[in-house]
Design a protein around this motif. Structure first.
Motif, PDB file in Angstrom:
ATOM      1  N   ILE A 206     -94.207 -12.796  40.411  1.00  0.00           N
ATOM      2  CA  ILE A 206     -93.301 -12.435  41.494  1.00  0.00           C
ATOM      3  C   ILE A 206     -92.063 -11.789  40.879  1.00  0.00           C
ATOM      4  O   ILE A 206     -91.503 -12.289  39.903  1.00  0.00           O
ATOM      5  CB  ILE A 206     -92.923 -13.673  42.349  1.00  0.00           C
ATOM      6  CG1 ILE A 206     -92.076 -13.255  43.547  1.00  0.00           C
ATOM      7  CG2 ILE A 206     -92.210 -14.730  41.524  1.00  0.00           C
ATOM      8  CD1 ILE A 206     -91.925 -14.370  44.586  1.00  0.00           C
ATOM      9  N   GLN A 207     -91.686 -10.653  41.402  1.00  0.00           N
ATOM     10  CA  GLN A 207     -90.514  -9.934  40.909  1.00  0.00           C
ATOM     11  C   GLN A 207     -89.307 -10.282  41.770  1.00  0.00           C
ATOM     12  O   GLN A 207     -89.312 -10.038  42.975  1.00  0.00           O
ATOM     13  CB  GLN A 207     -90.758  -8.425  40.951  1.00  0.00           C
ATOM     14  CG  GLN A 207     -89.628  -7.599  40.361  1.00  0.00           C
ATOM     15  CD  GLN A 207     -89.520  -7.749  38.853  1.00  0.00           C
ATOM     16  OE1 GLN A 207     -90.484  -7.462  38.139  1.00  0.00           O
ATOM     17  NE2 GLN A 207     -88.369  -8.200  38.380  1.00  0.00           N
ATOM     18  N   LEU A 208     -88.309 -10.861  41.170  1.00  0.00           N
ATOM     19  CA  LEU A 208     -87.094 -11.245  41.889  1.00  0.00           C
ATOM     20  C   LEU A 208     -85.997 -10.218  41.642  1.00  0.00           C
ATOM     21  O   LEU A 208     -86.016  -9.499  40.647  1.00  0.00           O
ATOM     22  CB  LEU A 208     -86.622 -12.632  41.441  1.00  0.00           C
ATOM     23  CG  LEU A 208     -87.626 -13.773  41.628  1.00  0.00           C
ATOM     24  CD1 LEU A 208     -86.960 -15.089  41.228  1.00  0.00           C
ATOM     25  CD2 LEU A 208     -88.151 -13.839  43.035  1.00  0.00           C
ATOM     26  N   PRO A 209     -85.034 -10.148  42.548  1.00  0.00           N
ATOM     27  CA  PRO A 209     -83.918  -9.215  42.349  1.00  0.00           C
ATOM     28  C   PRO A 209     -83.173  -9.526  41.048  1.00  0.00           C
ATOM     29  O   PRO A 209     -83.079 -10.681  40.620  1.00  0.00           O
ATOM     30  CB  PRO A 209     -83.018  -9.465  43.566  1.00  0.00           C
ATOM     31  CG  PRO A 209     -83.913 -10.102  44.577  1.00  0.00           C
ATOM     32  CD  PRO A 209     -84.912 -10.889  43.810  1.00  0.00           C
ATOM     33  N   MET A 210     -82.669  -8.503  40.427  1.00  0.00           N
ATOM     34  CA  MET A 210     -81.873  -8.676  39.209  1.00  0.00           C
ATOM     35  C   MET A 210     -80.639  -9.511  39.536  1.00  0.00           C
ATOM     36  O   MET A 210     -79.913  -9.208  40.482  1.00  0.00           O
ATOM     37  CB  MET A 210     -81.465  -7.330  38.660  1.00  0.00           C
ATOM     38  CG  MET A 210     -80.506  -7.406  37.480  1.00  0.00           C
ATOM     39  SD  MET A 210     -81.277  -8.006  35.966  1.00  0.00           S
ATOM     40  CE  MET A 210     -82.078  -6.511  35.380  1.00  0.00           C
ATOM     41  N   PRO A 211     -80.408 -10.593  38.781  1.00  0.00           N
ATOM     42  CA  PRO A 211     -79.213 -11.405  39.045  1.00  0.00           C
ATOM     43  C   PRO A 211     -77.940 -10.628  38.746  1.00  0.00           C
ATOM     44  O   PRO A 211     -77.961  -9.626  38.028  1.00  0.00           O
ATOM     45  CB  PRO A 211     -79.371 -12.578  38.065  1.00  0.00           C
ATOM     46  CG  PRO A 211     -80.808 -12.570  37.673  1.00  0.00           C
ATOM     47  CD  PRO A 211     -81.230 -11.142  37.716  1.00  0.00           C
ATOM     48  N   PRO A 212     -76.805 -11.083  39.300  1.00  0.00           N
ATOM     49  CA  PRO A 212     -75.520 -10.477  38.934  1.00  0.00           C
ATOM     50  C   PRO A 212     -75.276 -10.646  37.438  1.00  0.00           C
ATOM     51  O   PRO A 212     -76.054 -11.290  36.747  1.00  0.00           O
ATOM     52  CB  PRO A 212     -74.508 -11.274  39.770  1.00  0.00           C
ATOM     53  CG  PRO A 212     -75.311 -11.829  40.906  1.00  0.00           C
ATOM     54  CD  PRO A 212     -76.683 -12.092  40.351  1.00  0.00           C
ATOM     55  N   ALA A 213     -74.201 -10.102  36.959  1.00  0.00           N
ATOM     56  CA  ALA A 213     -73.903 -10.156  35.522  1.00  0.00           C
ATOM     57  C   ALA A 213     -73.927 -11.588  35.011  1.00  0.00           C
ATOM     58  O   ALA A 213     -73.594 -12.522  35.740  1.00  0.00           O
ATOM     59  CB  ALA A 213     -72.536  -9.523  35.256  1.00  0.00           C
ATOM     60  N   LEU A 214     -74.326 -11.740  33.774  1.00  0.00           N
ATOM     61  CA  LEU A 214     -74.323 -13.063  33.152  1.00  0.00           C
ATOM     62  C   LEU A 214     -72.923 -13.661  33.183  1.00  0.00           C
ATOM     63  O   LEU A 214     -71.923 -12.946  33.244  1.00  0.00           O
ATOM     64  CB  LEU A 214     -74.793 -12.979  31.700  1.00  0.00           C
ATOM     65  CG  LEU A 214     -76.312 -12.890  31.468  1.00  0.00           C
ATOM     66  CD1 LEU A 214     -76.578 -12.587  30.005  1.00  0.00           C
ATOM     67  CD2 LEU A 214     -76.986 -14.172  31.875  1.00  0.00           C
ATOM     68  N   LEU A 215     -72.882 -15.007  33.117  1.00  0.00           N
ATOM     69  CA  LEU A 215     -71.587 -15.684  33.122  1.00  0.00           C
ATOM     70  C   LEU A 215     -70.699 -15.157  32.012  1.00  0.00           C
ATOM     71  O   LEU A 215     -71.154 -14.940  30.888  1.00  0.00           O
ATOM     72  CB  LEU A 215     -71.799 -17.191  32.944  1.00  0.00           C
ATOM     73  CG  LEU A 215     -72.593 -17.900  34.031  1.00  0.00           C
ATOM     74  CD1 LEU A 215     -72.834 -19.328  33.642  1.00  0.00           C
ATOM     75  CD2 LEU A 215     -71.876 -17.843  35.348  1.00  0.00           C
TER      76      LEU A 215
END
Length: 216
Positions: A206-215
């Motif tokens: 399953i391809q999920l949306p790219m998360p926001p920038a890393l912490l």
């Protein structure tokens, strides 16, 4: 979860046969009331300084206030449905026991934390959004199933056992369990930042949306 009538774990009294209590059907406490579950120990990983942070009921307010101040990206696995409502619920419950001048401050902390949670990245919630028809399919979307499918270690135990272990004084086992769950969540999150699809319990991807920038 404990029985709301006799306090026994279901595995200990499957038919409610507990000394001192009449026969009854054990009714789990907390599954429909997250606050009733309480908080033994919480764990978070901080990218900013590469360390784990543990918090309990005594340090929960401080942890939430610091999150509100620093505004990190909150990454979780089922945090939107379970962990975050539990944390806010416990602090709101505490607000009912403090002096009037502190009441509004605690609720404001919860409100700000709720906004921050909504802006985070919940891996399980993202999976459910991409494939809502298989939301509750057994063995497909659990942290254990997805971790193993993606080459991460299997969970050491079922999470429902953790409260019982804590009551038995086996604190190290519960703390280790929580930390390892955070490690699994971090591992999955970093895979998604590649980006690459996740494998699920049935080995489908399953391809999920790219998360926001890393912490930061």
């Amino acid at each position: 979860s404990e029985c709301r009538i006799c306090g026994a774990m279901p595995a200990e009294a499957p038919r409610g046969l507990v000394p001192g209590y009449p026969p009854h059907q054990c009714q789990p406490l907390g599954w429909d009331n997250r606050v009733a579950l309480g908080l033994s120990i919480g764990c978070a990983y901080r990218y900013a300084d590469d360390r784990f942070e543990f918090f309990d009921g005594h340090s929960l307010e401080e942890f939430m206030r610091r999150c509100n101040s620093q505004r990190p990206l909150l990454v979780s696995f089922n945090g939107l449905q379970h962990d975050f409502p539990l944390m806010r619920g416990l602090l709101r419950q505490e607000a009912n026991t403090v002096a009037p001048e502190d009441y509004a401050s605690l609720h404001a902390t919860c409100d700000a934390f709720e906004v921050l949670c909504a802006q985070g990245y919940d891996i399980l919630d993202q999976i459910w959004q991409q494939d809502p028809t298989r939301k509750f399919e057994s063995g497909l979307n659990s942290l254990d199933a997805i971790s193993q499918a993606n080459g991460l270690p299997a969970k050491e135990m079922n999470g429902t056992i953790a409260p019982w272990l804590w009551q038995q004084g086996r604190y190290a086992a519960v703390i280790t369990y929580c930390m390892n769950d955070v490690l699994r969540t971090r591992g999955l999150f970093e895979m998604l930042c590649t980006p690459r699809p996740l494998m699920r319990g049935d080995r489908s991807s399953i391809q999920l949306p790219m998360p926001p920038a890393l912490l930061a």
